[in-house]
Design a protein around this motif. Structure first.
Motif, PDB file in Angstrom:
ATOM      1  N   THR A   1      28.130 -23.675  19.685  1.00 18.70           N
ATOM      2  CA  THR A   1      29.071 -25.071  18.888  1.00 18.70           C
ATOM      3  C   THR A   1      30.706 -24.960  20.062  1.00 18.70           C
ATOM      4  O   THR A   1      30.548 -24.055  20.773  1.00 18.70           O
ATOM      5  N   HIS A   2      30.754 -25.941  19.784  1.00 17.23           N
ATOM      6  CA  HIS A   2      32.108 -26.153  20.395  1.00 17.23           C
ATOM      7  C   HIS A   2      33.165 -25.584  20.378  1.00 17.23           C
ATOM      8  O   HIS A   2      34.077 -25.230  18.841  1.00 17.23           O
ATOM      9  N   THR A   3      33.854 -25.220  21.006  1.00 15.79           N
ATOM     10  CA  THR A   3      35.062 -24.597  20.435  1.00 15.79           C
ATOM     11  C   THR A   3      36.570 -25.834  21.137  1.00 15.79           C
ATOM     12  O   THR A   3      36.991 -26.104  21.830  1.00 15.79           O
ATOM     13  N   PHE A   4      37.295 -25.961  20.363  1.00 17.10           N
ATOM     14  CA  PHE A   4      38.220 -26.649  20.533  1.00 17.10           C
ATOM     15  C   PHE A   4      39.833 -26.135  20.387  1.00 17.10           C
ATOM     16  O   PHE A   4      39.933 -24.917  20.669  1.00 17.10           O
ATOM     17  N   SER A   5      40.386 -27.560  21.024  1.00 20.67           N
ATOM     18  CA  SER A   5      41.559 -26.878  21.272  1.00 20.67           C
ATOM     19  C   SER A   5      42.088 -27.909  20.097  1.00 20.67           C
ATOM     20  O   SER A   5      41.881 -28.190  18.998  1.00 20.67           O
TER      21      SER A   5
ATOM     22  N   VAL B   1      50.411 -17.204   2.574  1.00 20.69           N
ATOM     23  CA  VAL B   1      49.017 -16.259   2.511  1.00 20.69           C
ATOM     24  C   VAL B   1      48.143 -17.576   2.898  1.00 20.69           C
ATOM     25  O   VAL B   1      46.987 -17.812   1.808  1.00 20.69           O
ATOM     26  N   ASP B   2      47.926 -17.697   3.975  1.00 22.45           N
ATOM     27  CA  ASP B   2      45.782 -18.759   4.546  1.00 22.45           C
ATOM     28  C   ASP B   2      45.150 -18.209   4.454  1.00 22.45           C
ATOM     29  O   ASP B   2      44.864 -17.857   6.003  1.00 22.45           O
ATOM     30  N   LEU B   3      44.575 -18.301   3.783  1.00 19.31           N
ATOM     31  CA  LEU B   3      42.558 -17.698   4.040  1.00 19.31           C
ATOM     32  C   LEU B   3      42.302 -18.585   4.123  1.00 19.31           C
ATOM     33  O   LEU B   3      41.655 -19.589   3.741  1.00 19.31           O
ATOM     34  N   SER B   4      42.372 -19.432   5.973  1.00 14.22           N
ATOM     35  CA  SER B   4      41.399 -20.714   5.529  1.00 14.22           C
ATOM     36  C   SER B   4      40.923 -21.040   6.751  1.00 14.22           C
ATOM     37  O   SER B   4      40.734 -19.843   7.867  1.00 14.22           O
ATOM     38  N   SER B   5      39.236 -21.405   6.995  1.00 13.32           N
ATOM     39  CA  SER B   5      38.643 -21.554   8.202  1.00 13.32           C
ATOM     40  C   SER B   5      39.517 -22.505   9.534  1.00 13.32           C
ATOM     41  O   SER B   5      38.001 -23.033  10.473  1.00 13.32           O
ATOM     42  N   THR B   6      40.668 -22.934   8.846  1.00 15.79           N
ATOM     43  CA  THR B   6      40.740 -23.971   9.739  1.00 15.79           C
ATOM     44  C   THR B   6      41.835 -23.916  10.804  1.00 15.79           C
ATOM     45  O   THR B   6      42.870 -24.591  11.087  1.00 15.79           O
TER      46      THR B   6
ATOM     47  N   PRO C   1      31.883 -21.421  12.809  1.00 17.10           N
ATOM     48  CA  PRO C   1      32.706 -22.947  13.278  1.00 17.10           C
ATOM     49  C   PRO C   1      33.426 -23.523  12.065  1.00 17.10           C
ATOM     50  O   PRO C   1      33.539 -23.065  11.283  1.00 17.10           O
ATOM     51  N   PRO C   2      34.834 -23.893  12.440  1.00 21.59           N
ATOM     52  CA  PRO C   2      35.005 -24.403  13.730  1.00 21.59           C
ATOM     53  C   PRO C   2      35.488 -23.156  14.757  1.00 21.59           C
ATOM     54  O   PRO C   2      36.473 -22.153  14.105  1.00 21.59           O
ATOM     55  N   LEU C   3      35.087 -22.837  15.561  1.00 23.20           N
ATOM     56  CA  LEU C   3      36.481 -21.952  16.868  1.00 23.20           C
ATOM     57  C   LEU C   3      36.772 -22.770  17.266  1.00 23.20           C
ATOM     58  O   LEU C   3      37.471 -23.670  17.594  1.00 23.20           O
TER      59      LEU C   3
END
Length: 455
Positions: free
Chosen positions: A127-131, A169-174, A208-210
């Motif tokens: 998987t791609h590691t994002f900026s 409190v931000d429990l986010s995958s993004t 992901p995402p990373l």
């Protein structure tokens, strides 16, 4: 959309082309199908999604029963009708086929297939590691995340009206991609911007995402962005992980609650496609009370997911937002899980043709992330299987059991979502189910958004 500035990274990790290696003549008679089965030229009738699903189910059963010959025969068929660069159903099937072979390699069942998998590196998913800029643009491509951002921000703004201090409190995958838009809205409040405290779990994600930034670097960018909007932002990353139900984060929030509960501080819990990584009942149970990461002792033997929600309720939040994918990928039965995943994950493959051209880097990143999810759902078991998505109805019951009460999204929120959907393909839609909003694709549920207050 995330509004940071910076130079995007151009590094690329993608899925290598996939092919099933041919066995030697003594192993499977040149990998030919069973007698009477059509040759590769006569397989067109096997190309619809229902047939592909059935073949995957038969393949899974063959692998689980250690029937290498039958598994090889089905793999031969699937490899001919589902190329990884085919149409959406073919690419979906190819991802599941890859995951089944990885499962065989991991479990040691079907040793012949395991040897095949181990001999070929093209089964790995990279998987791609994002900026930051790449990820901000990536999540804007589709309503998959934007739907949750829009509904959550509208509910949060309404709930915190009049508060001079807001703790999110931000429990986010993004990685807080939702927050800049929320800061923009907060900055424009008539009574002036409040002090915003932002707390996140600070252990790097392994799903992901990373992102190519540390949480400290991300926090610095957010603080600078808020300052440019005349909003004072305090950022804090608490080392905590989904694997133990964010226990360290809960402990820190408890301490802060004791200090600030009487100071008129709004506490917002924003859960965006993160809670399904917390182990639930089908995961390995807590082996003994000493392994309980929470300070209270449960009266029964609940999952970490249940304990986490009850701990959240104990914080008496001003509002809690729960956004997640509307599917059930928790079954311990492989075939049930395969069917459920196949009948949900066709959606991202179907939608990608509407917003990303074939061969583009972003499309490669997008489909690599889907392949990662498929592999995790199909090839892994126990605590390694972290993609444990549950349906909206199950989450609603969990929240009610934790003594939360659902609150309805207003008409203005629905109107905002519809305006956002107008920027995307015609297949996206919105429907209301009781108090909740649901994003749909061609009429099928995709992502749900719910809002909760203490009951």
């Amino acid at each position: 959309m995330m509004q940071f500035t910076g130079n995007p990274s151009h590094s690329l990790h993608q899925i290598a082309p996939f092919s099933i290696p041919t066995m030697n003549k003594n192993q499977i008679h040149q990998a030919r199908p069973w007698p009477g089965f059509p040759t590769s030229k006569g397989l067109a009738s096997f190309g619809d999604a229902n047939c592909m699903e059935q073949l995957l189910v038969h393949c899974a059963n063959a692998i689980e029963s250690n029937d290498a010959t039958l598994a090889q025969q089905i793999i031969w068929v699937l490899n001919n009708i589902a190329p990884p660069d085919g149409d959406s159903n073919q690419r979906l099937t190819s991802a599941f086929l890859r995951a089944l072979i990885v499962r065989a390699a991991k479990s040691g069942s079907c040793k012949m297939l395991a040897a095949m998998a181990n001999a070929h590196r093209n089964l790995s998913v990279e998987t791609h590691t994002f900026s930051v800029i790449e990820l901000a643009n990536f999540v804007d491509l589709t309503p998959w995340h934007r739907f949750g951002f829009t509904t959550a921000n509208a509910a949060i703004l309404e709930a915190v009206e009049g508060y001079s201090v807001i703790h999110i409190v931000d429990l986010s995958s993004t990685y807080c991609m939702q927050i800049p838009t929320l800061i923009d809205a907060i900055a424009n409040r008539f009574e002036g911007p409040p002090l915003v405290k932002l707390t996140v779990p600070g252990v790097p994600k392994d799903v992901p995402p990373l992102l190519d930034l540390t949480y400290e670097e991300l926090g610095s960018k957010l603080v600078n962005f808020a300052r440019s909007r005349n909003v004072m932002l305090e950022f804090r990353a608490v080392p905590s992980t989904h694997a133990d139900g964010f226990a360290s984060l809960i402990d820190q929030l408890r301490l802060q609650h004791l200090v600030y509960a009487e100071a008129g501080e709004a506490l917002v819990i924003n859960c965006h496609m993160m809670l399904h990584y917390i182990p639930e009942e089908t995961s390995s149970p807590l082996p003994n009370t000493n392994s309980n990461p929470y300070t209270f002792q449960p009266t029964s033997n609940p999952s970490l997911r249940t304990m986490f929600l009850k701990a959240l309720r104990g914080l008496n939040p001003t509002i809690a937002i729960l956004v997640d994918e509307d599917a059930d990928l928790t079954s311990n039965n492989l075939v049930c899980r395969l069917r459920s995943a196949f009948n949900y994950l066709w959606i991202p493959y179907d939608t990608v043709d509407t917003f990303l051209p074939i061969g583009s880097k972003q499309r490669q990143w997008y489909e690599a992330n889907i392949c990662w999810k498929v592999e995790n759902v199909i090839a892994h078991e126990g605590l390694q299987r972290v993609e444990r998505v549950e349906s909206k109805s199950r989450w609603v019951q969990r929240m009610r059991n934790a003594e939360f009460r659902g609150v309805s999204f207003g008409d203005e929120t629905a109107s905002e979502v519809k305006t956002m959907l107008d920027e995307h393909a015609a297949g996206w839609g919105l429907k209301k189910e009781d108090d909740d909003l649901v994003l749909t694709w061609k009429g099928h549920n995709v992502v749900f958004a719910t809002a909760w207050v203490p009951g």
